[in-house]
Design an enzyme around this catalytic site. Structure first.
Site, PDB file in Angstrom:
ATOM      1  N   ASP A   1     -16.918  -2.080  -1.846  1.00  0.00           N
ATOM      2  CA  ASP A   1     -16.402  -1.070  -0.927  1.00  0.00           C
ATOM      3  C   ASP A   1     -17.506  -0.060  -0.688  1.00  0.00           C
ATOM      4  O   ASP A   1     -18.244   0.286  -1.603  1.00  0.00           O
ATOM      5  CB  ASP A   1     -15.185  -0.384  -1.564  1.00  0.00           C
TER       6      ASP A   1
ATOM      7  N   CYS B   1      -1.791  -1.777  -3.718  1.00  0.00           N
ATOM      8  CA  CYS B   1      -2.063  -1.721  -5.154  1.00  0.00           C
ATOM      9  C   CYS B   1      -2.628  -3.073  -5.567  1.00  0.00           C
ATOM     10  O   CYS B   1      -2.010  -4.111  -5.348  1.00  0.00           O
ATOM     11  CB  CYS B   1      -0.778  -1.433  -5.928  1.00  0.00           C
TER      12      CYS B   1
ATOM     13  N   CYS C   1      -0.121  -4.997  -8.274  1.00  0.00           N
ATOM     14  CA  CYS C   1       1.150  -5.627  -7.914  1.00  0.00           C
ATOM     15  C   CYS C   1       1.187  -6.082  -6.456  1.00  0.00           C
ATOM     16  O   CYS C   1       2.109  -6.770  -6.047  1.00  0.00           O
ATOM     17  CB  CYS C   1       2.317  -4.688  -8.213  1.00  0.00           C
TER      18      CYS C   1
ATOM     19  N   CYS D   1       4.343  -0.319  -9.964  1.00  0.00           N
ATOM     20  CA  CYS D   1       4.024  -0.900 -11.273  1.00  0.00           C
ATOM     21  C   CYS D   1       3.397   0.124 -12.211  1.00  0.00           C
ATOM     22  O   CYS D   1       3.039  -0.193 -13.330  1.00  0.00           O
ATOM     23  CB  CYS D   1       3.119  -2.122 -11.113  1.00  0.00           C
TER      24      CYS D   1
ATOM     25  N   ASP E   1     -11.562   4.003  -4.921  1.00  0.00           N
ATOM     26  CA  ASP E   1     -12.593   3.103  -4.405  1.00  0.00           C
ATOM     27  C   ASP E   1     -12.606   1.761  -5.127  1.00  0.00           C
ATOM     28  O   ASP E   1     -12.809   0.716  -4.519  1.00  0.00           O
ATOM     29  CB  ASP E   1     -13.966   3.773  -4.510  1.00  0.00           C
TER      30      ASP E   1
ATOM     31  N   GLU F   1     -16.510  -5.492   3.612  1.00  0.00           N
ATOM     32  CA  GLU F   1     -15.644  -5.229   4.764  1.00  0.00           C
ATOM     33  C   GLU F   1     -16.403  -5.527   6.048  1.00  0.00           C
ATOM     34  O   GLU F   1     -17.606  -5.306   6.115  1.00  0.00           O
ATOM     35  CB  GLU F   1     -15.244  -3.753   4.795  1.00  0.00           C
TER      36      GLU F   1
ATOM     37  N   CYS G   1       0.356   3.841  -9.045  1.00  0.00           N
ATOM     38  CA  CYS G   1       1.213   3.008  -8.210  1.00  0.00           C
ATOM     39  C   CYS G   1       2.668   3.331  -8.508  1.00  0.00           C
ATOM     40  O   CYS G   1       3.088   3.294  -9.660  1.00  0.00           O
ATOM     41  CB  CYS G   1       0.927   1.535  -8.478  1.00  0.00           C
TER      42      CYS G   1
HETATM   43 ZN   LIG Z   1       1.276  -1.576  -8.286  1.00  0.00          ZN
END
Ligand SMILES: [Zn+2]
Length: 392
Positions: free
Chosen positions: A192, A348, A351, A370, A377, A296, A367
């Site tokens: 990233d 996330c 999950c 989860c 980043d 990216e 998150c």
């Molecule tokens: Zn999560």
């Protein structure tokens, strides 16, 4: 039976650079173009003659034609000026053309006209080589000025010199790549790019963005001096013009302004060089360490236009960094994957749920599904890696 050199399995690629021949070299080139055309036309009429006399006569092979070359050179001494390897290309092309004609896959080979738009000849002599940054050594022409030769990386197998309708000379090359494959490591990484760091890796490593505070500061100082002085010079030259003063100076005569420009440019190019050194070091390291690198696709990523100098340098760094990763992966036999950057900072990585948009100021978050704790980043770079691996 002659021992044939085994055709190598190394990959080949084409590359084209500009040539800037001198007038003497241009005259020679015109002769070389003419010699190849002359030979082609001689051989076309030879084939036609034989075909007309006896439709069943044995087709001349490339080998037969090559055996004719010494006699032709004696009869037409001007042929001796050319790189003789170009004649072997002509004999191959014409024997192929006649074979295709007799096989019914191509029309009859025709005479080449002096007035055709494209003038060129192709050779495969081993005499061709790079002579420094902007010079090529070419058979029968010696040193010829050219555009940058750095793009040629490997052994030159074949060259074509041509002149286009605008009178520009070109050198097209078939180059055999050197093998440079790096050993496989079995590792993959997502990268990233950010505002705080040049690169954040999916394994948690972060590489600082490049900065050259001193040079950037100096460049800015000289830039502002330059624009002030330009303004003064403009006013002054306008006044001179109005007064119809004797010896009125033109804008470019204002030395003080020019000096500021030179100083600014010197700092700018120092920044570029330092930045490239830095980016080379990191991209080398990454290509050595990973077999698969996922980044990216910045064409898709919406990049905010910002004319702030530091920001624009950062954006240029990303571009250079990507270019380096791209050609180094190709050169060293590694894989580079570009993915759509959408949602990489929302999802996330643990999950897979969309946790919504977050302002740039949020560097870490939990998150809600989860309960995993994320560095903004690193989470994004893991998502980039997962997207890339899914494409693989
Ligand atoms: Zn999560």
């Amino acid at each position: 039976m002659a021992i044939r050199k085994r055709k190598s399995d190394l990959p080949e690629y084409g590359v084209k650079i500009r040539l800037y021949p001198t007038l003497v070299q241009q005259a020679k080139l015109r002769q070389f173009f003419g010699n190849d055309r002359f030979l082609w036309n001689q051989l076309v009429s030879l084939y036609q003659e034989r075909y007309k006399n006896n439709k069943k006569s044995k087709l001349l092979t490339e080998f037969d034609l090559n055996n004719l070359l010494p006699a032709l050179k004696n009869e037409y001494p001007f042929l001796k000026a050319s790189d003789s390897s170009s004649f072997q290309i002509v004999t191959k092309n014409i024997s192929d053309a006649w074979e295709a004609f007799f096989a019914g896959t191509r029309r009859k080979p025709r005479f080449h006209s002096k007035h055709s738009a494209k003038q060129s000849y192709t050779g495969k002599s081993s005499g061709i080589r790079i002579m420094g940054k902007r010079n090529m050594f070419l058979p029968k022409l010696r040193r010829v000025r050219s555009s940058k030769t750095g793009v040629i990386d490997g052994k030159i197998k074949r060259y074509t010199i041509s002149v286009d309708a605008c009178g520009r000379y070109w050198l097209s090359l078939i180059v055999e790549k050197k093998t440079a494959f790096l050993p496989k490591t079995g590792k993959a990484a997502g990268i990233d790019v950010g505002l705080t760091h040049l690169a954040i890796l999916s394994d948690g490593r972060k590489f600082d963005k490049f900065s050259s505070d001193y040079c950037e500061k100096q460049a800015e100082i000289w830039q502002s001096k330059s624009s002030k002085r330009r303004h003064l010079a403009l006013v002054k030259s306008q006044q001179d013009a109005n007064r119809k003063a004797l010896g009125a100076k033109s804008l470019s005569d204002y030395r003080n302004w020019q000096k500021a420009n030179v100083a600014k440019n010197r700092y700018m190019s120092r920044i570029t060089n330092q930045r490239d050194d830095y980016l080379h070091k990191i991209s080398d390291q990454l290509v050595k360490e990973y077999d698969v690198i996922v980044i990216e696709d910045l064409k898709i990523k919406n990049m905010t236009k910002n004319h702030h100098r530091a920001r624009s340098i950062l954006r240029q760094s990303w571009g250079r960094f990507r270019d380096m990763l791209e050609y180094k992966c190709k050169k060293y036999g590694k894989i580079l994957i570009k993915v759509n950057p959408a949602y990489t900072s929302r999802i996330c990585s643990k999950c897979g749920k969309d946790t919504g948009k977050k302002p740039l100021s949020v560097r870490e978050w939990d998150c809600p599904f989860c309960k995993a704790h994320h560095d903004r980043d690193i989470n994004a770079s893991i998502n980039i890696l997962l997207k890339g691996l899914a494409q693989l």
